[in-house]
Design an enzyme around this catalytic site. Structure first.
Site, PDB file in Angstrom:
ATOM      1  N   LYS A   1     -11.116   4.239   1.744  1.00  0.00           N
ATOM      2  CA  LYS A   1     -10.167   3.832   0.800  1.00  0.00           C
ATOM      3  C   LYS A   1     -10.975   3.047  -0.180  1.00  0.00           C
ATOM      4  CE  LYS A   1      -6.367   1.982   2.514  1.00  0.00           C
ATOM      5  NZ  LYS A   1      -5.380   1.391   3.259  1.00  0.00           N
TER       6      LYS A   1
ATOM      7  N   GLU B   1      -7.680   6.421  10.459  1.00  0.00           N
ATOM      8  CA  GLU B   1      -8.121   7.340  11.627  1.00  0.00           C
ATOM      9  C   GLU B   1      -6.976   8.493  11.730  1.00  0.00           C
ATOM     10  OE1 GLU B   1      -9.552   3.162  12.272  1.00  0.00           O
ATOM     11  OE2 GLU B   1      -7.986   3.938  11.136  1.00  0.00           O
TER      12      GLU B   1
ATOM     13  N   GLU C   1       0.847  -1.220  -0.079  1.00  0.00           N
ATOM     14  CA  GLU C   1      -0.119   0.144  -0.116  1.00  0.00           C
ATOM     15  C   GLU C   1       0.913   1.267  -0.007  1.00  0.00           C
ATOM     16  OE1 GLU C   1      -3.817  -0.631   2.239  1.00  0.00           O
ATOM     17  OE2 GLU C   1      -2.273  -1.649   3.473  1.00  0.00           O
TER      18      GLU C   1
END
Length: 127
Positions: A101, A75, A24
């Site tokens: 996402k 978060e 990612e």
């Protein structure tokens, strides 16, 4: 005149590099951001002056800056965005941040996974 009013920005799109997994951080992902800010707009209603309200372009610039800083957790990113907005416009009493996402690496199909934060500006709350 006081108003119970909200300014919102919907579906801002970003490609960014947030996530716990190394892949990612390498390839990134697409994100959708929404903001809803509670702020009295009564002065802007009469003045017709952007200085008397929350400037959308400045909100976008703050969000873009925070999205460009990689983090493990959504978060954390969403919290930074909300705090930056409140810091820039202290008259905002609450800000809601939706950060999604769009293609989360979770082994199944979905249209997105994310967080919804409701931040309260403690400087605007009466004791």
């Amino acid at each position: 005149m006081l108003t119970n009013s909200y300014i919102y920005i919907r579906k801002l799109r970003f490609h960014a590099f947030h996530g716990v997994e190394a892949q990612e951080r390498l390839t990134g992902n697409d994100y959708e951001l929404g903001l809803r800010m509670q702020v009295d707009v009564s002065k802007a209603m009469t003045s017709d002056d952007v200085a008397d309200t929350v400037n959308y372009a400045e909100v976008y610039a703050l969000a873009k800056q925070e999205m460009a800083t990689a983090s493990n957790l959504l978060e954390h990113v969403a919290g930074r965005i909300g705090e930056a907005v409140i810091s820039r416009w202290p008259a905002i009493s609450t800000v809601e941040v939706d950060l999604i996402k769009l293609n989360p690496p979770m082994g199944g199909e979905c249209s997105g996974a994310g967080v919804h934060l409701h931040l309260i500006n403690d400087k605007t709350v009466s004791p």
